[in-house]
Write a protein that holds these residues in place. Structure first.
Motif, PDB file in Angstrom:
ATOM      1  N   HIS A  95      -8.478  -3.209  -2.259  1.00 19.11           N
ATOM      2  CA  HIS A  95      -9.313  -2.158  -1.683  1.00 19.11           C
ATOM      3  C   HIS A  95     -10.801  -2.490  -1.830  1.00 19.11           C
ATOM      4  O   HIS A  95     -11.638  -1.921  -1.141  1.00 19.11           O
ATOM      5  CB  HIS A  95      -8.990  -0.804  -2.321  1.00 19.11           C
ATOM      6  N   GLU A 146      -2.338  -5.554  -3.293  1.00 18.40           N
ATOM      7  CA  GLU A 146      -1.333  -5.183  -2.297  1.00 18.40           C
ATOM      8  C   GLU A 146      -0.655  -6.426  -1.725  1.00 18.40           C
ATOM      9  O   GLU A 146      -1.314  -7.419  -1.394  1.00 18.40           O
ATOM     10  CB  GLU A 146      -1.994  -4.372  -1.172  1.00 18.40           C
ATOM     11  N   GLN A 171      -5.338  -6.150   4.374  1.00 21.04           N
ATOM     12  CA  GLN A 171      -5.755  -6.610   3.045  1.00 21.04           C
ATOM     13  C   GLN A 171      -4.555  -6.955   2.150  1.00 21.04           C
ATOM     14  O   GLN A 171      -4.708  -7.202   0.953  1.00 21.04           O
ATOM     15  CB  GLN A 171      -6.615  -5.544   2.353  1.00 21.04           C
ATOM     16  N   LYS A 208      -0.117   9.329   0.508  1.00 24.41           N
ATOM     17  CA  LYS A 208      -1.243   8.465   0.850  1.00 24.41           C
ATOM     18  C   LYS A 208      -2.464   9.253   1.292  1.00 24.41           C
ATOM     19  O   LYS A 208      -2.386  10.048   2.237  1.00 24.41           O
ATOM     20  CB  LYS A 208      -0.847   7.522   2.009  1.00 24.41           C
ATOM     21  N   CYS A 238       0.868  -1.176   0.000  1.00 33.51           N
ATOM     22  CA  CYS A 238       0.000   0.000   0.000  1.00 33.51           C
ATOM     23  C   CYS A 238       0.906   1.228   0.000  1.00 33.51           C
ATOM     24  O   CYS A 238       0.818   2.070  -0.883  1.00 33.51           O
ATOM     25  CB  CYS A 238      -0.890  -0.025   1.239  1.00 33.51           C
ATOM     26  N   ASP A 272      -2.860  -0.609   5.419  1.00 31.97           N
ATOM     27  CA  ASP A 272      -3.603  -1.662   4.718  1.00 31.97           C
ATOM     28  C   ASP A 272      -3.036  -3.080   4.859  1.00 31.97           C
ATOM     29  O   ASP A 272      -3.219  -3.910   3.962  1.00 31.97           O
ATOM     30  CB  ASP A 272      -3.780  -1.304   3.238  1.00 31.97           C
ATOM     31  N   ARG A 303       3.348  -1.514  -7.514  1.00 33.98           N
ATOM     32  CA  ARG A 303       2.529  -0.440  -6.988  1.00 33.98           C
ATOM     33  C   ARG A 303       3.086   0.015  -5.630  1.00 33.98           C
ATOM     34  O   ARG A 303       3.814  -0.728  -4.970  1.00 33.98           O
ATOM     35  CB  ARG A 303       1.055  -0.829  -6.842  1.00 33.98           C
TER      36      ARG A 303
HETATM   37 MN    MN Z   1      -3.995   0.723   0.238  1.00 32.69          MN
END
Ligand code: MN
Ligand code: PEP
Length: 338
Positions: free
Chosen positions: A272, A298, A312, A131, A102, A309, A126
């Motif tokens: 997400h 992620e 996730q 953020k 993230c 994050d 990524r």
């Molecule tokens: Mn994220």
């Protein structure tokens, strides 16, 4: 109506065409991208397309009934394929895998992620350095110095970078260090940002707004295109609904609908969307089956320690498994379609 002009058309010819369109009471917008030269004309009057179509300097005239035009598949049936260097193509006919944390957290994390991606033949990483956080007290990213450090390491490894740009002033400073600009869900309708990204010579991935409709996502892409940048990717990342059992609701319907409505590549962000680590692979694979041209998820070496994050983020083992399965599902889908 979209009028595609010859690339080298001179001003005199262009003005004649513009006058002819204005005569039938259509409003004309000139769109010049790195690849092409267009006039987008909007109006209601009925007219004989041949009145304009025969004029010198015109390649073709297309009637497009959708309100967004340049991103519509009604005039450009062939899918848009984006090139990142000589090795990477994004768009219909390929499966693009994008993975990474993230947030960019530091050199060690960047290095271990690059190693993981390289081992799994994932070519785009990524990571956020700016953020958008719901709480102002959460980690808000390493900023431009973090991006420079990341870029330096990624370039050496032949890995491309996608990162979120949150405001106009960041475009220039980020430009040389990213390969794709990401517009986040909170900025999908930041029209000033979209206009400015139209002037950029790099691809732009636009996420669907948190409460945005499919059409609104397409309008956002139209902003960037009409401001001069054709290199666009649409991203479904889940929308806010009444359902609280998952972070957002992945609108899987959006995948085939976007593919039908637009010629642009469609990528799904399952992380997400569902927001629950153990379920990310399931919805990622469903997205591939639904026709997504890629997935962006992620991953973190130690998700429980991630600055953002982690709940996730897949660990590298889970990420490896997902990458393999996504490619297999993709191959199966291609076989079915033959
Ligand atoms: Mn994220
Ligand atoms: C992200 O990609 O880390 C992110 C913030 O995504 P979104 O804009 O979809 O919330």
């Amino acid at each position: 109506m979209i009028i595609q002009l010859q690339k080298d058309i001179n001003q005199a010819k262009k003005s004649e065409i513009v006058s002819a369109i204005e005569k039938i009471k259509y409003k004309v917008t000139e769109v010049t991208t790195r690849e092409n030269n267009y006039l987008v004309a909007v109006g209601k009057a009925d007219f004989d397309i041949r009145e304009i179509g025969h004029m010198p300097g015109i390649v073709d005239v297309f009637r497009v009934s959708d309100d967004y035009k340049l991103v519509s598949r009604k005039w450009k049936i062939k899918p848009t394929l984006l090139k990142l260097g000589s090795e990477i193509t994004i768009g219909e006919g390929t499966l693009t895998l994008i993975a990474g944390p993230c947030s960019i957290e530091g050199e060690e994390q960047v290095n271990n992620t690059i190693k993981h991606l390289t081992e799994n033949n994932i070519k785009i990483m990524r990571g956020g350095v700016y953020k958008p956080r719901s709480s102002p007290y959460s980690f808000r990213g390493m900023g431009i110095e973090g991006l420079k450090m990341w870029h330096n390491l990624a370039e050496k490894a032949g890995i491309k970078i996608i990162s979120e740009v949150m405001q106009v002033s960041q475009i220039e400073e980020m430009h040389d260090y990213v390969d794709i600009f990401q517009v986040g869900a909170r900025n999908t309708q930041n029209f000033n940002l979209l206009d400015e990204l139209g002037k950029v010579d790099k691809p732009v991935l636009i996420k669907r707004g948190i409460s945005g409709t499919i059409d609104e996502l397409l309008y956002s892409a139209e902003y960037v295109f009409s401001a001069g940048n054709e290199q666009l990717i649409l991203c479904e990342r889940g929308i806010r609904t009444y359902e609280r059992a998952s972070r957002n609701t992945l609108d899987i319907n959006a995948v085939p609908i976007l593919k039908e409505k637009s010629h642009l590549p469609v990528i799904v962000d399952p992380s997400h969307a569902i927001g629950i680590r153990k379920h990310v692979p399931a919805v990622a694979l469903a997205s591939v089956m639904a026709g997504a041209d890629g997935i962006m998820y992620e991953t973190h070496k130690t998700p429980e320690k991630a600055y953002s994050d982690g709940q996730q983020s897949l660990d590298f083992e889970e990420s490896e498994k997902l990458a393999k399965m996504a490619r297999e599902v993709w191959a199966l889908k291609v076989k079915f379609e033959q």
